[in-house]
Scaffold this motif. Sequence first.
Motif, short mmCIF file in Angstrom:
data_model
loop_
_atom_site.label_atom_id
_atom_site.label_comp_id
_atom_site.label_asym_id
_atom_site.label_seq_id
_atom_site.Cartn_x
_atom_site.Cartn_y
_atom_site.Cartn_z
N ASN A 352 0.81 -1.21 0.00
CA ASN A 352 0.00 0.00 0.00
C ASN A 352 0.85 1.27 0.00
O ASN A 352 0.40 2.31 -0.45
CB ASN A 352 -0.92 0.01 1.23
N ASP A 353 2.05 1.19 0.54
CA ASP A 353 2.93 2.36 0.61
C ASP A 353 4.34 1.91 0.29
O ASP A 353 5.22 1.90 1.14
CB ASP A 353 2.85 3.00 2.00
N CYS A 354 4.54 1.53 -0.97
CA CYS A 354 5.79 0.89 -1.37
C CYS A 354 6.62 1.73 -2.32
O CYS A 354 7.55 1.25 -2.94
CB CYS A 354 5.48 -0.46 -2.02
N TYR A 357 2.83 3.69 -7.16
CA TYR A 357 1.39 3.55 -7.28
C TYR A 357 1.02 2.34 -8.13
O TYR A 357 -0.04 1.74 -7.96
CB TYR A 357 0.79 4.81 -7.91
N ALA A 360 1.02 -0.62 -5.88
CA ALA A 360 -0.13 -0.50 -4.98
C ALA A 360 -1.42 -0.82 -5.74
O ALA A 360 -2.31 -1.51 -5.22
CB ALA A 360 -0.19 0.90 -4.39
N LYS A 452 7.70 7.87 0.99
CA LYS A 452 6.68 7.25 1.83
C LYS A 452 5.55 8.25 2.07
O LYS A 452 5.74 9.46 2.01
CB LYS A 452 7.28 6.84 3.18
N ILE A 453 4.37 7.73 2.34
CA ILE A 453 3.24 8.60 2.67
C ILE A 453 3.49 9.25 4.03
O ILE A 453 3.87 8.58 4.99
CB ILE A 453 1.93 7.79 2.70
N HIS A 455 1.51 11.96 6.72
CA HIS A 455 0.22 12.60 6.96
C HIS A 455 0.25 13.42 8.23
O HIS A 455 1.16 13.28 9.07
CB HIS A 455 -0.88 11.54 7.04
N CYS A 512 -3.46 4.98 -3.03
CA CYS A 512 -2.89 5.71 -1.90
C CYS A 512 -4.00 6.07 -0.92
O CYS A 512 -5.08 6.49 -1.33
CB CYS A 512 -2.20 6.98 -2.38
N GLY A 806 3.26 10.26 -1.14
CA GLY A 806 4.09 9.10 -1.45
C GLY A 806 4.31 8.92 -2.94
O GLY A 806 3.80 9.66 -3.78
#
Length: 891
Positions: A352-354, A357, A360, A452-453, A455, A512, A806
């Motif tokens: 999911n966060d690799c 996109y 993912a 990486k994401i 937030h 994402c 990300g």
Amino acid sequence: MTVFRDDLLNPTLRDVFATFKLDKDYVWGEGSYLEDAQGNRYLDFIAQYGAVPFGYNPEFVWEALAGVRKRGLPSLVQPSLPGEALRLANVLAECAPGDLCYATFCQSGTEAVEAAIKLARSATGREIIISTHNSFHGKTLGSLSATGKDSYQMPFRAPAPGFMRIPFNDILALQTALEENRGNVAAFIVEPVQGEGGIIVADSGYLAEVQALCQRHEVVFIVDEVQTGLGRTGKLFACEHEGIEPDVMLLAKALGGGLLPIGVCLSSPRVWNDDFGMLHSSTFANNSVVCAVGLAVLDKLRQDDQKMIKEIKLKGDYLLKQVQDLQARYPDVIKEARGQGLMVGVEFHALNDCGSYDMAFLTDQGGFTALLSGFLLNVYGIRLAPFLNSSMTLRLEPALTIEYDEIDRVVEALEMICRIMDNRDYVLLYRYLLGDNSRPHEIRDYRPQSRKIKHSTLTEGETVDHRFAFIIHYPGPEDVVLNNPSFASLSREELYAFLAWESRTKDPGIVCHMPAIRSQNGQTVEGWMIGVPYGGREIMQLPHEQTVDMIGRAVDMSRDLGAEIVGLGALTSVVTRGGRSVTGRNVAITSGNSFTTLMGMEALFLGAEKMHIEPIAAHGGVIGATGSIGRACALIMSEKLCRMTLFGNPKHANSSKIRLNSLTRDILNYALERLHAGKSQGMSLWLSRVINLLEGKKDALAADFLAKVKRAEFSLTMINEICSYLNIDEPIKTSIDISRDLPDCNLIIATSNSPEYLIFADDLKSGAVVCDVARPADVAPAAYQRNDVLILEGGLVKYPDTICFGANLGYQDGVSLACLSETVLLALEGERRDYSIGSKLSLETVQYLRSIAKKHGFGLAGLKMGNQPINDKDIEEIYRNSLHLKMAENL
């Protein structure tokens, strides 16, 4: 046959196989090896999910069939007491656990499950069949109802009445279900190892406790050994590992020796009943030919004191140890390696966060292990398969006759995958799809370039105020590389081929998840990126109905996730007519075009200031002026500039001429409004001067022109006539010839929806400033080699918090695209109305977004050229280079 079709068996799966190059036609098989029609040889590590236990074409099975033929044995002789079936039933009763003895033969595992369900209900007079989540028991309606995955059931209106599910390996859940449904549970069915669930082995002691509970509640205990039975787990039956004695045991797959279909429902005297015996039958049951093969299989497994099964256990232990060692070496890649005997699953971590996109998206679509399977098949000649229930797990289930060196070969290939994944050199997993089947040699470490994401943080117990979603796709090949650094090794044509490959996917997917974004006022939103698998070429060239349907389903997905407003990224707004085609789906829509316009023009004017260009003296150019963003940019440009050229699409010359003339009227009407409001700047200043000049003339023609201007009867023809009359330059020109007319412009905004480059190095005047807000880009890469022009990427927004979406979207932390930012801003405001819809953007909406951006702390992120931030010193050097060039030209 005049035409041979390859879609007549299952066109749906044919497309999946073709997508991942799994569509081989195998024409020869022996042992663990297959050969396709082109003569390529493959090591098979699937064994048809255990149904080919001794490899392909085992000699002893063919000998058994030859014996049947030699004896002239009749295959189907019902009603009778078929001798071969009776002999097989006796051997099964002899070796099966407990008192299992009555054999109900059939053709498959799912039929065996169906028989077991009927047997249990007829024996108990009860209805409910309990199964476990993540289980797999077959796909006919009864067995499908017991299968523990909703996605298999929903299209077929399953489960049928009388079925319920509980967690696997949870004895308390079973106890609760039995007590709450006391007196109405007929059976509990369970796999000793969940096969399609990803090789989930029953906990030690679990099955024994299950047996005790079932006995206490007088519930039929059914053990599904369709995949685990007959040596697969290192015992003849997996039941033997726990020493349990079920009421019913189900076998299939391996019993046919890999050549013929056969299944059996083995039951104890406690369960057998006359209702079942009289009413359950099958035309092809008790087939003497198939039963003769079943006898040969059991003889083979039991000979020499089960020597083969003991070897299976040793090989299984070796295989499991090898992949567990892999997991220890690559803990960030492999989540778990598990199994029993020659039944092993390798589960990969979710992606999911690799840093990609694409990976993912593939994960969300359940295609990750299909990609790996295609890679192993085409690059390494190894045939593996994903699981139906567990899309992140690879199945290692070779023939029982597999050799140690063949196991080593597979583990070495898996290690290569782990190295690729660990270093995020993802392109190596995709190259085979582009026709390159060479084995990777050099693996590069792309982790430093991977994002990486990030937030905003939420306080304990805090929930977000609103939710949004944003629909994205790749406008052009360069965006693929930005998102996947390792793809830089592909040529432009290979990148186009990759985008064409992705467009075969039929569904949108999540790429994402942004848990929280906080504004400077404290409001928070949560959001999702929803990917549609189209490049710029595909989204503009595929049938309109297809692309709009895909985007519409992405909007529906967003709504179902809880989004209150959905933004349309890149060309998704263009093909949906500025969002009109996807409104009315119980969620607000924004094209994102208003804030894109605002940020693009702010960047352009800032760039002009730093390049010492006075707007009043500038000549503006608007590429893509017939589009919604281009139109709005032209109107805003007209607030400061007195000379403009509006560029339309040469492929649609007539319609461009009509729309450009309409835009000219809009610009002059807007100028007149501003003049009446006392704003004498840009085009309104030009209009004021024209009015003064006309008022100074005393002839009838001047009076006629003046009256038309004051009545706002504008047209391009009229303006040209006035300019000719007054002997002044036209303020607005229209063109469809960029190479001829763009060199006259020194302040350019590029906003087209073309999938190809439009602006090239020779099209730009020295000292010009270009802001490219188009996605894909309008400016060709070669133009960036010029050191005398400033080319800016438009629409970049600075956030009040250092968030990052990300995968290299958002550039440096805290910066993202304006179209996405418009969606975030509207979500922060709790807006549930549509915004920026259609071909004519409201300048009032642009001003509204300017105000809420200020409120929430969003603003222009600074200037960027060639994907890199550019500072004042760099811009000043570009300016001086332009001066030197002009001086040289004047000498």
